[in-house]
Design an enzyme around this catalytic site. Structure first.
Site, short mmCIF file in Angstrom:
data_model
loop_
_atom_site.label_atom_id
_atom_site.label_comp_id
_atom_site.label_asym_id
_atom_site.label_seq_id
_atom_site.Cartn_x
_atom_site.Cartn_y
_atom_site.Cartn_z
N HIS A 84 0.89 -1.19 -0.11
CA HIS A 84 -0.19 -0.13 0.04
C HIS A 84 0.71 1.26 0.02
O HIS A 84 0.55 2.36 -0.27
CB HIS A 84 -1.13 0.02 1.10
CG HIS A 84 -0.37 0.12 2.47
ND1 HIS A 84 -0.06 -0.57 3.38
CD2 HIS A 84 -0.53 1.51 3.08
CE1 HIS A 84 0.26 -0.16 4.52
NE2 HIS A 84 0.11 1.26 4.48
N ASP A 206 1.17 -7.63 2.33
CA ASP A 206 1.38 -6.29 1.97
C ASP A 206 2.75 -5.73 2.14
O ASP A 206 3.29 -4.96 3.04
CB ASP A 206 0.46 -5.47 3.07
CG ASP A 206 0.24 -3.92 2.92
OD1 ASP A 206 0.75 -3.45 1.73
OD2 ASP A 206 -0.64 -3.20 3.80
N SER A 611 4.15 2.47 8.45
CA SER A 611 3.88 1.11 7.42
C SER A 611 5.25 0.93 6.61
O SER A 611 5.62 1.71 6.43
CB SER A 611 2.65 1.87 6.39
OG SER A 611 1.58 1.25 6.95
#
Ligand code: ARG
Ligand code: GLU
Length: 674
Positions: A84, A206, A611
């Site tokens: 992402h 991810d 992230s």
């Protein structure tokens, strides 16, 4: 050293002793935590984490695309981050013919790696405290200019810590030739999509793979075909030994924004006004975009990244409100403030001043958030800004417009404009006379929005013309919005408490707290600067009688497999591997089955920006890539609760399994030294 500074340094030293896993610590001060870290199993030294004299782990951590973290995993600048986080870049390289989002992308050699225009990574050269330099009269700009002159590609920033009680200089090397090396298909990289987002148990792969390029002297350089893979001072070693409940974990990355020290008034604003309204606006926007995406594959790709961005915070805020209510954060803050008043009567005025400052600034900040969530979401006004730009040449304007229209659908934007202008009409108290007049001329916001889209000639790239755009109906709208932007400028800070008029009271308040509350672990709030957080692998009680284990496996992916639902349509390569148990070196015995580990959770204190962060074991080896928190955790930006809060990590063994078995990119596994 000035007396006040000395006092502050002493305060930090005495308060750096708490034992909770809470906290996001500055790497250059990590020596004050190292005893606690070692007591929890950490085997390395403070110098291994951060050093200015030798290569250290910090040299392998990057700020990715200005808002995520990444980690270097080979001596050729190979970089891991989240799917992402690479999403914008992957999407920009995609089209219906080359749909790398849906199908994934794997370079099989350096020549096949794809340059990502505009994508930058930053590597920290060093950080140093500059509180005294500023106290002695040097300006931030002077400090930054001096630092940037030190080396090629140097970019510097001065950031305040503890609400301005300390200031730090961060010097980075900025790399702008970054190339896409690999990405799993969306059905792995975004498996479960919005449904599973912020949820544990989780089965999302991810991650995505990039590479940093540098010039022949290994220095940052603009893209050039002759650039070479960057040789880092340090890269992460990977551990494939796996994890178990209780293992030490450390996360090294760039958390964006926490608000640990806000007062009860701000908690009330967030949980009762700001979050609920923002959720409401975004629900409307998501309904509009989702319906259009369901109608057309083209719109699905065009709006994929936009939709994901809107949906992400939308769901996070819902968890945050629940969490704040569950923990009773507002009442806890009230009680804490009452105790502070009672025990520090001579400083109680600080709380009164803070309250007054919040009251003075609340309408402005609310209007700023309202603008961001409503008016700013009307995208077509961007082409007016492009046409009017004083920085761009005509050629650049045309190129920027082409980029804009590639991912634009005027029917979606019209519907968004109708919905958001109606909301703005309802709530906006900083509305301009110009916008009010436009609403009045067309029978209100809805009539105006429809008139606007009936009368603009900018609906498509073909209609775009630099000169006529400047006098288009959309230009009139942009001009009516400009005075609103002008008025909210005074409130466009990282959060409600960073507004200077409020922060000026936070500075003595937080200092007073540190002098008073000796048992509390005072870490500086996250502000997108490099931090270390540590904790352990741990399951948790999700609900009464419902314990969640800390690790998921391929079994869970297969259990969710559903070819009918886009987000759960497992790629055939995974199904095949499962059917034949062809896991190669990545297979393990777990929960009584031969399977592949997928994700795990830990007690690391993280937030947005973390992230893609490397998650490390007690020897500083890479065991996973951080990508999320659980829904019960998202209030940790305001109150971290060790029993509930868990960050979600993609197990490095799943990353390697996908690269190997789905991507067929064994050359990368070899490059990572495995
Ligand atoms: N919740 C994660 C984060 O805050 C992942 C977001 C990306 N996924 C999505 N469905 N929007 O960034
Ligand atoms: N997914 C988040 C990010 O983009 C990290 C999750 C969190 O907020 O903790 O940084």
């Amino acid at each position: 050293m000035k007396r006040t500074l000395l006092l502050f340094a002493l305060l930090l030293a005495t308060t750096f002793s708490a034992v909770a896993d809470k906290g996001m610590w500055l790497p250059s001060l990590i020596s004050s935590r190292i005893k606690d870290m070692k007591s929890k199993g950490f085997k390395l030294s403070a110098e291994d984490i951060y050093s200015v004299n030798q290569a250290s782990l910090k040299d392998a951590v990057v700020l990715f695309d200005g808002g995520c973290t990444g980690e270097i995993v080979s001596e050729k600048g190979l970089l891991l981050t989240n799917h992402h986080c690479g999403y914008d870049a992957i999407q920009a390289l995609s089209s219906v013919d080359h749909d790398y989002l849906t199908n994934g992308f794997w370079a099989m050699n350096h020549d096949e790696e794809l340059y990502c225009p505009g994508l930058k990574v930053h590597i920290l050269v060093r950080m140093e405290e500059v509180t005294e330099r500023i106290a002695a009269g040097e300006t931030k700009e002077q400090i930054i200019a001096k630092a940037e002159a030190e080396g090629i590609g140097y970019r510097a920033k001065v950031e305040s810590m503890y609400y301005g009680n300390m200031a730090y200089l961060f010097i980075y090397r900025e790399f702008s030739d970054v190339r896409l090396v690999g990405a799993p298909p969306t059905t792995i990289g975004k498996f479960g999509a919005d449904n599973d987002n912020w949820i544990w148990p989780r089965h999302t792969g991810d991650f995505s793979v990039f590479r940093i390029y540098a010039n022949e002297n290994n220095e940052p350089a603009e893209y050039s075909a002759s650039n070479k893979p960057y040789t880092p001072a340090r890269h992460f070693q990977i551990s494939t030994k796996g994890i178990k409940e209780g293992d030490f974990t450390m996360i090294y990355g760039f958390p964006g924004n926490t608000q640990e020290y806000i007062t009860s008034d701000a908690v009330k604003y967030i949980s009762e006004l700001s979050d609920p309204l923002k959720i409401h606006f975004r629900t409307e926007r998501l309904d509009i975009i989702g319906a259009a995406q369901a109608q057309s594959p083209k719109t699905r790709i065009q709006y994929a990244a936009k939709q994901a961005n809107i949906a992400n915070a939308w769901k996070k805020w819902q968890g945050e409100v629940k969490g704040i209510n569950r923990l009773g954060t507002y009442n806890k803050k009230l009680a804490y403030e009452a105790k502070f008043r009672k025990e520090n009567p001579e400083k109680a005025y600080l709380l009164d001043s803070l309250k007054a400052a919040y009251e003075r600034n609340m309408e402005g900040y609310f209007n700023y958030e309202l603008y961001s969530e409503t008016l700013r979401g009307i995208e077509l006004q961007q082409v007016v800004a492009i046409a009017k730009s004083e920085k761009l040449s005509d050629e650049q304007k045309q190129a920027a417009a082409e980029l804009f229209y590639k991912d634009f659908d005027v029917n979606v934007d019209r519907q968004l404009a109708v919905a958001m202008l109606k909301e703005y009409e309802k709530y906006g108290t900083f509305i301009s006379e110009e916008l009010k007049a436009l609403f009045a001329q067309h029978g209100g916001a809805e009539g105006y929005a429809n008139w606007l889209y009936d009368n603009t000639s900018l609906s498509t790239l073909e209609g775009f013309n630099i000169e006529s755009a400047k006098s288009d109906a959309m230009a009139e709208f942009a001009a009516a919005v400009a005075p609103i932007q002008q008025r909210i400028k005074a409130y466009t800070y990282r959060n409600f408490s960073n507004i200077p008029d409020i922060e000026r009271w936070f500075r003595p308040y937080v200092k007073a707290l540190m002098e008073w509350d000796k048992k509390r672990a005072f870490f500086p709030d996250a502000n997108l600067t490099l931090r270390v957080a540590y904790g352990k692998v741990a399951g948790y009680e999700y609900a009464d009688g419902e314990w969640h284990l800390p690790q998921t496996t391929l079994e869970g992916i297969i259990a969710k497999d559903n070819p009918e639902i886009y987000d759960y349509n497992v790629p055939q390569a995974l199904r095949d591997a499962y059917a034949t148990k062809d896991y190669g070196r990545w297979g393990v015995e777990m929960y009584g089955k031969y399977t592949v580990p997928v994700c795990f959770i830990a007690t690391n204190h993280t937030t947005g920006g973390n992230s893609g962060s490397p998650v490390l074991n007690n020897k500083g080896e890479l065991i996973g890539v951080n990508f999320d928190r659980t829904w019960l955790s998202t209030m940790s930006d305001i109150e971290f609760d060790e029993t509930l809060c868990r960050n979600i990590i993609c197990d490095i063994r799943y990353v390697l399994f996908v690269v190997d078995k789905v991507g067929g990119a064994g050359w990368l596994i070899e490059e990572m030294g495995l």
